[in-house]
Design an enzyme around this catalytic site. Structure first.
Site, PDB file in Angstrom:
ATOM      1  N   GLU A 156     -15.131 -25.099  -6.638  1.00  8.17           N
ATOM      2  CA  GLU A 156     -14.493 -24.724  -7.885  1.00  8.17           C
ATOM      3  C   GLU A 156     -15.257 -25.164  -9.131  1.00  8.17           C
ATOM      4  OE1 GLU A 156     -11.701 -22.873  -8.524  1.00  8.17           O
ATOM      5  OE2 GLU A 156     -11.794 -22.358  -6.392  1.00  8.17           O
ATOM      6  N   SER A 422      17.163  11.358  19.683  1.00  6.90           N
ATOM      7  CA  SER A 422      18.501  11.954  19.789  1.00  6.90           C
ATOM      8  C   SER A 422      19.567  11.155  19.047  1.00  6.90           C
ATOM      9  CB  SER A 422      18.897  12.078  21.262  1.00  6.90           C
ATOM     10  OG  SER A 422      18.061  13.013  21.919  1.00  6.90           O
TER      11      SER A 422
END
Length: 708
Positions: A156, A422
């Site tokens: 970082e 169905s």
């Protein structure tokens, strides 16, 4: 004219020595000589060979003019540069003052504000789950292994110890990288800037916010030491999955304190800061491992760890543990959090959510689904399942979104869209009843062709003339297709929408066999209309939301949505769907003492198996299949889904007195509505005609949905 003879040295030529008068042809001083004739200066010395040519007499003045002009320009540039610098200084001071006025209040930095939590309760007040951001306890940097903070510095802010809050070199490097990547490839923010943003500012991307971030970073560097800043940063940064701070992240992902992190785990946590949601190891383990490898490479480059240690960490990468309490109730909690966001929006206080979930039924649903799949899933190649149970008025009592929440957090009960097969046919038959047919109406069960499509029955057997009652109970495909063509696919679609289906349905002939995808929650909600006597249903799970002070932030109002199906048609449908459990495809259903009804469903190539069944007290639906849509080994709706439904419903209805289904008594329907004259049958190969009846109800539907 005077002539002077002479001899040229070394030759016999004659040298003529002419006087000036003789040379010009005019006396000295006479200017009348021809201007185009050349003149020679007297006594001119011959130029030496190789000697430089004499500069023009006016070269020096021109040089002096250029020098003066250059000095004048430099002077003006210096003057205006000083003026601009002064104004820039004034503007900078003004900008700092302007930014300082708008800075948020800088208060105690050592005590982080705990993020809000969400307590999710069941119907009896029992705790189902907790949600919200998890803030871990602050950990002193001296209690962490050395490689843990170094991992964050390496990835970082590698110049953390050499800058004073803002790193011009880092910004320049990021700008160059962004240019070559043609986008935001890198960020130039230091750890101090990130801390300032996390403590005081929002995540918005504006110039003002960035300037405030810089001012606050400088202030932090002035007030705190580097060690203090790094410690604050590690205890405040967000790591995804609701975890704030290195201790909270270590507990969330690895089930241990940050004091005991391995090198591989520390590198993985450091890599999350760039994109915590996207790189969280619980969601994207491969991405988290790749990012951790970059962290280790940077640490080796900066000589923070030896190459051998990095090699060992790469060989043994970190792995996130399964989330605690990985039971099915977490599917409920996820759905509740989505509902809370819709109901009250963003909140900054602890809240309590009262839900409709019955913990006992939730436990019964989970065991019925998971235990059955564990016993039979591998044999039938069924990898996943879902179960939804609600009262006939839409109050959700149990919801299981998958086989194992720890393995997959995708909620198949709410979010999955699958072909119902169905199980969609009740909408076809309700449409037929509303157009004048009855359960005893006869239609032909025989092969049929629709523009090259030839639907077949499950066992490829045909019964000839059958009643609608028998056709629905036995799930005869050809009869369902004939009814759909008789009254139009658009009419069937409108019926499904009216009963609560929200997914997109394609109004074509194949809709008769459930080829458009729906979610289990939608289908169960639609069947609830049959169970409640014909009223509209809006499924819900949140009853009330309270704040930390006990104040009600949301309370569900009790209101009827109105009737959408005539009670007579409901009675007919319940009688036919009850026949499915008595003599039809759901004969394996076992619910002693109760009059139940329902419908099985199996999609093409056995990819999905369904059963939606109900009594007058509870409606439950089960879906089974595979996430990759691969076929099962001939799993059908009348098999394992019916078995799971029966096991759950027996537990759920234990101790409850049986009651009849709405509109039927002793297997027959009563109070039938007025019959309509049936439309003329359409040829199987032609376009289906539009429906031509239905009174006020059909008129309203036409206005709402239009005719296709």
């Amino acid at each position: 004219m005077a002539w002077r003879e002479g001899r040229k040295r070394g030759g016999g030529s004659i040298d003529l020595d002419l006087s000036p008068e003789d040379r010009t042809g005019a006396p000295p001083g006479d200017s009348s000589a021809a201007p185009d004739e050349p003149s020679e200066r007297p006594n001119k010395k011959p130029a030496k060979r190789g000697a430089p040519r004499r500069r023009n007499a006016d070269a020096a003045p021109r040089k002096r003019k250029r020098t003066r002009r250059t000095r004048s320009m430099l002077g003006r540039a210096a003057y205006w540069g000083a003026v601009l610098a002064l104004w820039a200084l004034i503007g900078g001071i003004g900008a700092l003052v302007w930014i300082g006025i708008r800075l948020p209040p800088i208060q105690s930095l050592e005590i982080p504000k705990r993020p809000p939590s969400v307590l999710i309760l069941g119907v009896n007040g029992a705790t189902l789950a907790t949600r919200g951001d998890m803030g871990g306890a602050a950990v002193a940097i001296g209690e962490l292994p050395d490689y843990a903070p170094n991992a964050f510095i390496a990835i970082e802010d590698r110049r953390f110890y050499s800058h004073r809050g803002v790193d011009p070199f880092g910004i320049a490097r990021a700008v160059v990288a962004d240019i070559f990547h043609r986008g935001a490839a890198q960020g130039g923010s230091t750890i101090t800037q990130q801390l300032a943003k996390n403590l005081f500012l929002t995540q918005e991307r504006t110039v003002t916010r960035k300037l405030q971030e810089i001012v606050l970073a400088l202030w932090l560097e002035h007030k705190f030491s580097k060690t203090q800043i790094l410690e604050l940063y590690l205890n405040r940064v967000y790591f995804g999955a609701g975890a704030y701070g290195i201790e909270g992240a270590a507990q969330r992902y690895f089930g241990k304190s940050a004091r005991h992190l391995t090198l591989a785990e520390a590198a993985m946590l450091a890599g999350l800061v760039q994109a915590p949601s996207r790189l969280a190891p619980s969601r994207n383990p491969a991405g988290a491992e790749r990012r951790a490898a970059l962290v280790l490479a940077d640490m080796v480059e900066l000589k923070m760890i030896p190459p051998a240690s990095a090699k060992l960490a790469l060989a043994r990468p970190a792995h996130a543990i399964k989330p605690p309490a990985a039971g099915s109730v977490n599917y409920v909690a996820d759905w509740v959090m989505d509902a809370v966001n819709d109901l009250i929006g963003k909140f900054d206080q602890d809240i309590v959510v009262d839900t409709t979930i019955d913990p006992a039924l939730q436990n019964a649903a989970e065991h019925a689904l998971v235990d059955t799949l564990n016993a039979k899933g591998d044999k039938l190649n069924i990898g996943q399942g879902a179960l939804v149970a609600m009262t006939p008025d839409g109050v959700v009592r149990a919801l299981v979104g998958g086989r194992d929440y720890g393995d997959s957090q995708f909620d198949r009960a709410v979010d999955a869209k699958r072909q119902p097969g169905s199980a969609f046919k009740p909408f076809v038959y309700l449409t037929a009843l509303e157009h004048g047919l009855t359960p005893e109406t006869v239609r032909e069960d025989a092969p049929i062709a629709v523009k090259g499509w030839r639907p077949e029955n499950y066992e490829r057997q045909y019964l000839g003339a059958v009643t609608l009652r028998q056709a629905l109970a036995d799930s005869l495909n050809t009869v369902s297709v004939r009814l759909t063509l008789e009254f139009g696919p658009a009419a069937v679609v409108r019926t499904a929408y009216r009963l609560g289906i929200a997914s997109i349905l394609e109004p074509n002939a194949s809709i008769a066999l459930g080829t458009s995808e729906v979610s289990p929650l939608e289908l169960v909600s639609a069947y609830a209309t049959f169970a409640n006597g014909g009223l509209a249903v809006s499924p819900h799970i949140v009853e009330r939301i309270r704040g930390a002070d006990g104040k009600t932030l949301y309370g569900r109002s009790q209101q009827q949505l109105g009737r959408i199906v005539d009670p007579g048609y409901v009675g007919m449908m319940n009688a036919m769907l009850h026949e499915t459990l008595v003599n039809g495809t759901a004969r394996a259903a076992n619910l002693p003492g109760w009059r139940a009804a329902g419908k099985t469903g199996t999609s093409q190539d056995f990819r999905d198996a369904w059963f939606i069944g109900y009594t007058s007290r509870l409606v439950a639906g089960i879906w089974l299949g595979n996430d990759d849509n691969s076929p099962t080994k001939r799993a059908v709706g009348g098999g394992v889904p019916v078995e799971i439904w029966s096991r759950f419903m027996r537990t759920a209805l234990a101790g409850t007195a049986p009651t009849a289904l709405p509109g039927i008594a002793d297997g027959t329907w009563f109070n039938p509505p007025p019959a309509f004259a049936p439309p003329a049958p359409a040829d199987a190969g032609s376009e289906a005609p539009r429906d031509n009846g239905g009174g006020l109800d059909s008129w309203l539907l036409d206005k709402l949905f239009g005719r296709r």
